[in-house]
Design an enzyme around this catalytic site. Structure first.
Site, PDB file in Angstrom:
ATOM      1  N   ASP A  91     -21.529  -7.865 -12.914  1.00  0.00           N
ATOM      2  CA  ASP A  91     -21.083  -6.769 -12.070  1.00  0.00           C
ATOM      3  C   ASP A  91     -21.395  -7.089 -10.615  1.00  0.00           C
ATOM      4  O   ASP A  91     -22.396  -7.741 -10.315  1.00  0.00           O
ATOM      5  CB  ASP A  91     -21.750  -5.458 -12.484  1.00  0.00           C
ATOM      6  CG  ASP A  91     -23.275  -5.536 -12.406  1.00  0.00           C
ATOM      7  OD1 ASP A  91     -23.857  -6.442 -13.033  1.00  0.00           O
ATOM      8  OD2 ASP A  91     -23.887  -4.693 -11.718  1.00  0.00           O
ATOM      9  N   ASN A 112     -30.521  -8.558 -10.151  1.00  0.00           N
ATOM     10  CA  ASN A 112     -31.691  -8.957 -10.936  1.00  0.00           C
ATOM     11  C   ASN A 112     -31.381 -10.006 -11.994  1.00  0.00           C
ATOM     12  O   ASN A 112     -32.202 -10.893 -12.260  1.00  0.00           O
ATOM     13  CB  ASN A 112     -32.328  -7.731 -11.583  1.00  0.00           C
ATOM     14  CG  ASN A 112     -33.028  -6.840 -10.575  1.00  0.00           C
ATOM     15  OD1 ASN A 112     -33.490  -7.314  -9.537  1.00  0.00           O
ATOM     16  ND2 ASN A 112     -33.102  -5.552 -10.863  1.00  0.00           N
TER      17      ASN A 112
END
Length: 225
Positions: A91, A112
């Protein structure tokens, strides 16, 4: 051999999250191109198949997003692959919804999952950046990506996933241009038009000049009126 990695979080709770669009992409490719069933391995779920002439291993890490690199590194070492053989689907909040871009190397931009992969295999891998939009403020990003796609998003999301599946063989061959074109054809297909173009306006024809029948004396007198 290539390793396709989809990023997301495991479990039904997260299945529809924006953060899980990488998982969704791999599921669509696997289903459309006849890959085998998913099996547990390398701290994740894997499946194998072919895209064109290229053998592909697809991996969905089940370590949770922040530790994705552990799974990717383990799989890469097992298959004796270089980091440049890895393509990560993830994403991207810095792209508008339905926008898809490809990138080779570079930073992780605070993602992350990518940060973890950087730590385990370095930055030299390919990415498919799948736009999900930005909530407007950085403090809202964690809750935004960990929420499901809205109902209004389902049409463009389905188009993006279909396009990624259509273009997957080109991506496996390293042809990102044709891959992105396949996505574009799903998201924004060309429209055919049966309407005829309007004819160009014709230039105005000059009005015919009337013959001057005045006598020389009359013309001279008219000048002084």
């Amino acid at each position: 051999m290539k390793l396709f990695v989809g990023l997301g979080n495991p479990g039904a709770k997260y299945a529809g999250n924006r953060h899980n669009i990488g998982f969704m992409a791999l599921d669509r490719i696997a289903g459309d191109h006849g890959f085998g069933g998913w099996k547990s391995k390398f701290q994740g779920q894997i499946t194998e198949g072919r895209l064109g002439s290229e053998k592909i291993v697809m991996l969905k890490p089940t370590t949770f997003m922040n530790l994705s690199g552990q799974s990717v590194g383990e799989a890469m070492r097992f298959y004796k692959l270089d980091s440049t053989d890895v393509t990560v689907f993830h994403d991207e909040i810095d792209l508008a919804p339905a926008k898809t871009r490809c990138k080779s190397g570079g930073g992780h931009a605070g993602h992350n999952g990518l940060r973890s992969i950087h730590q385990h295999i370095g930055p030299h891998y390919d990415r498919v950046r799948m736009g999900v939009g930005h909530p407007g403020h950085k403090d809202k990003v964690p809750s935004y990506v960990l929420h499901d796609f809205a109902k209004a998003d389902q049409d463009w999301l389905d188009d993006v996933l279909r396009g990624i599946s259509d273009g997957a063989p080109h991506l496996a061959d390293g042809d990102t241009g044709r891959f992105l074109n396949a996505v574009s054809l799903r998201v924004a297909p060309p429209r055919s038009s049966t309407s005829k173009p309007k004819p160009a306006p014709k230039a105005a024809e000059p009005e015919p000049q009337q013959e001057d029948t005045r006598s020389p004396m009359q013309k001279l007198m008219d000048k002084f009126k």
